[in-house]
Design an enzyme around this catalytic site. Structure first.
Site, PDB file in Angstrom:
ATOM      1  N   HIS A  54       7.797   2.184  -9.503  1.00  0.00           N
ATOM      2  CA  HIS A  54       7.043   1.413  -8.519  1.00  0.00           C
ATOM      3  C   HIS A  54       6.108   2.329  -7.765  1.00  0.00           C
ATOM      4  O   HIS A  54       6.422   3.490  -7.513  1.00  0.00           O
ATOM      5  CB  HIS A  54       7.981   0.681  -7.543  1.00  0.00           C
ATOM      6  CG  HIS A  54       9.035   1.533  -6.928  1.00  0.00           C
ATOM      7  ND1 HIS A  54      10.161   1.938  -7.611  1.00  0.00           N
ATOM      8  CD2 HIS A  54       9.135   2.095  -5.690  1.00  0.00           C
ATOM      9  CE1 HIS A  54      10.911   2.695  -6.823  1.00  0.00           C
ATOM     10  NE2 HIS A  54      10.311   2.818  -5.656  1.00  0.00           N
ATOM     11  N   HIS A 100       4.149   2.607  -4.231  1.00  0.00           N
ATOM     12  CA  HIS A 100       4.016   2.107  -2.857  1.00  0.00           C
ATOM     13  C   HIS A 100       2.534   2.133  -2.493  1.00  0.00           C
ATOM     14  O   HIS A 100       1.883   3.173  -2.632  1.00  0.00           O
ATOM     15  CB  HIS A 100       4.754   3.014  -1.868  1.00  0.00           C
ATOM     16  CG  HIS A 100       6.232   3.122  -2.078  1.00  0.00           C
ATOM     17  ND1 HIS A 100       7.147   2.432  -1.308  1.00  0.00           N
ATOM     18  CD2 HIS A 100       6.962   3.858  -2.942  1.00  0.00           C
ATOM     19  CE1 HIS A 100       8.373   2.748  -1.703  1.00  0.00           C
ATOM     20  NE2 HIS A 100       8.290   3.608  -2.695  1.00  0.00           N
ATOM     21  N   ASN A 119       7.828   7.733  -5.877  1.00  0.00           N
ATOM     22  CA  ASN A 119       8.921   8.680  -5.706  1.00  0.00           C
ATOM     23  C   ASN A 119       9.713   8.778  -7.007  1.00  0.00           C
ATOM     24  O   ASN A 119       9.955   7.769  -7.665  1.00  0.00           O
ATOM     25  CB  ASN A 119       9.839   8.224  -4.570  1.00  0.00           C
ATOM     26  CG  ASN A 119       9.100   8.141  -3.237  1.00  0.00           C
ATOM     27  OD1 ASN A 119       8.262   8.969  -2.936  1.00  0.00           O
ATOM     28  ND2 ASN A 119       9.409   7.121  -2.442  1.00  0.00           N
ATOM     29  N   THR A 162      14.945   5.361  -4.657  1.00  0.00           N
ATOM     30  CA  THR A 162      16.205   4.615  -4.461  1.00  0.00           C
ATOM     31  C   THR A 162      16.336   3.438  -5.425  1.00  0.00           C
ATOM     32  O   THR A 162      17.426   2.900  -5.589  1.00  0.00           O
ATOM     33  CB  THR A 162      16.311   4.080  -3.010  1.00  0.00           C
ATOM     34  OG1 THR A 162      15.189   3.229  -2.744  1.00  0.00           O
ATOM     35  CG2 THR A 162      16.340   5.227  -2.011  1.00  0.00           C
ATOM     36  N   GLY A 202      13.108  10.977  -3.303  1.00  0.00           N
ATOM     37  CA  GLY A 202      13.409   9.828  -2.438  1.00  0.00           C
ATOM     38  C   GLY A 202      13.442   8.505  -3.173  1.00  0.00           C
ATOM     39  O   GLY A 202      13.375   7.446  -2.544  1.00  0.00           O
ATOM     40  N   ASP A 212       7.055  -4.873   0.328  1.00  0.00           N
ATOM     41  CA  ASP A 212       8.315  -4.146   0.489  1.00  0.00           C
ATOM     42  C   ASP A 212       9.168  -4.845   1.554  1.00  0.00           C
ATOM     43  O   ASP A 212       8.654  -5.295   2.580  1.00  0.00           O
ATOM     44  CB  ASP A 212       8.038  -2.693   0.902  1.00  0.00           C
ATOM     45  CG  ASP A 212       9.245  -1.792   0.705  1.00  0.00           C
ATOM     46  OD1 ASP A 212       9.201  -0.928  -0.185  1.00  0.00           O
ATOM     47  OD2 ASP A 212      10.247  -1.959   1.447  1.00  0.00           O
ATOM     48  N   HIS A 224      13.369   1.668 -11.024  1.00  0.00           N
ATOM     49  CA  HIS A 224      12.358   0.927 -11.793  1.00  0.00           C
ATOM     50  C   HIS A 224      11.032   1.397 -11.227  1.00  0.00           C
ATOM     51  O   HIS A 224      10.803   1.265 -10.012  1.00  0.00           O
ATOM     52  CB  HIS A 224      12.571  -0.590 -11.615  1.00  0.00           C
ATOM     53  CG  HIS A 224      11.615  -1.465 -12.379  1.00  0.00           C
ATOM     54  ND1 HIS A 224      12.032  -2.475 -13.227  1.00  0.00           N
ATOM     55  CD2 HIS A 224      10.257  -1.495 -12.403  1.00  0.00           C
ATOM     56  CE1 HIS A 224      10.979  -3.087 -13.749  1.00  0.00           C
ATOM     57  NE2 HIS A 224       9.885  -2.514 -13.253  1.00  0.00           N
TER      58      HIS A 224
HETATM   59  P1  5GP Z   1      11.932   4.084  -3.320  1.00  0.00           P
HETATM   60  O1  5GP Z   1      12.837   4.479  -2.188  1.00  0.00           O
HETATM   61  O2  5GP Z   1      12.698   3.968  -4.628  1.00  0.00           O
HETATM   62  O3  5GP Z   1      10.693   4.911  -3.471  1.00  0.00           O
HETATM   63  O4  5GP Z   1      11.384   2.645  -2.958  1.00  0.00           O
HETATM   64  C1  5GP Z   1      12.147   1.500  -3.095  1.00  0.00           C
HETATM   65  C2  5GP Z   1      11.576   0.488  -2.152  1.00  0.00           C
HETATM   66  O5  5GP Z   1      12.083  -0.788  -2.499  1.00  0.00           O
HETATM   67  C3  5GP Z   1      11.976   0.723  -0.696  1.00  0.00           C
HETATM   68  O6  5GP Z   1      10.799   0.910   0.088  1.00  0.00           O
HETATM   69  C4  5GP Z   1      12.741  -0.527  -0.320  1.00  0.00           C
HETATM   70  O7  5GP Z   1      12.488  -0.961   0.995  1.00  0.00           O
HETATM   71  C5  5GP Z   1      12.271  -1.529  -1.353  1.00  0.00           C
HETATM   72  N1  5GP Z   1      13.256  -2.552  -1.664  1.00  0.00           N
HETATM   73  C6  5GP Z   1      14.578  -2.362  -1.911  1.00  0.00           C
HETATM   74  N2  5GP Z   1      15.163  -3.525  -2.199  1.00  0.00           N
HETATM   75  C7  5GP Z   1      14.185  -4.475  -2.151  1.00  0.00           C
HETATM   76  C8  5GP Z   1      14.187  -5.890  -2.354  1.00  0.00           C
HETATM   77  O8  5GP Z   1      15.203  -6.525  -2.662  1.00  0.00           O
HETATM   78  N3  5GP Z   1      13.010  -6.528  -2.192  1.00  0.00           N
HETATM   79  C9  5GP Z   1      11.853  -5.871  -1.857  1.00  0.00           C
HETATM   80  N4  5GP Z   1      10.749  -6.609  -1.728  1.00  0.00           N
HETATM   81  N5  5GP Z   1      11.822  -4.541  -1.660  1.00  0.00           N
HETATM   82  C10 5GP Z   1      12.976  -3.853  -1.805  1.00  0.00           C
HETATM   83 ZN    ZN Z   2      13.869  -2.717 -14.114  1.00  0.00          ZN
END
Ligand code: 5GP
Ligand code: ZN
Length: 114
Positions: free
Chosen positions: A100, A102, A87, A95, A93, A30, A98
């Site tokens: 994923h 964690h 998430n 953002t 939460g 991340d 796609h």
């Molecule tokens: P979410 O908030 O959708 O659960 O998690 C998205 C995660 O993607 C966040 O923890 C954020 O730091 C990570 N993230 C966003 N943009 C990028 C990127 O360009 N590269 C990487 N490696 N992680 C990203």
């Molecule tokens: Zn995608």
């Protein structure tokens, strides 16, 4: 889905610190780590979130679990433990739209999450 950030990482168009590439999944660090170990495990296929999973995605989920286990071992947190979080939607939460997972470890996690 060229506008999707994680599809761009899968395609190799955007750099990421990739730890392992599986048949169906990809694992990379991340960019804003929330723990000493913070890795994202994503399907190569574009799925918005867990709500789009169907019974045919069974192998994808099994590979994801195996990927998490392999990364935990290689990062030295298999014994100390770790958390896997996904998430979904605004209140969850999410953002990046796609799917994923964690993988977080290397420190004591709190519960419940904020
Ligand atoms: P979410 O908030 O959708 O659960 O998690 C998205 C995660 O993607 C966040 O923890 C954020 O730091 C990570 N993230 C966003 N943009 C990028 C990127 O360009 N590269 C990487 N490696 N992680 C990203
Ligand atoms: Zn995608």
């Amino acid at each position: 889905m060229p506008s999707c950030l994680f599809c761009q990482i899968v395609a190799g168009n955007i750099d990421a610190d990739v730890l392992r590439i599986g048949e169906l999944t990809l694992a990379f660090r991340d960019i804003r780590p929330q723990a000493p170990v913070h890795v994202l495990i994503i399907p190569k296929e574009h799925l918005a979130n867990v709500a789009e999973l169907t019974p045919e995605h069974g192998p994808l989920l099994v590979e994801t679990a195996g990927m998490a286990k392999w990364i935990a071992a290689s990062e030295g947190i298999a014994e100390s433990g770790y958390r896997i979080v996904t998430n979904t939607g605004p209140d969850g939460g999410q953002t990046v739209d796609h799917l994923h997972f964690h993988l977080l470890g290397g420190r004591q996690m709190t519960w419940p999450p904020g």
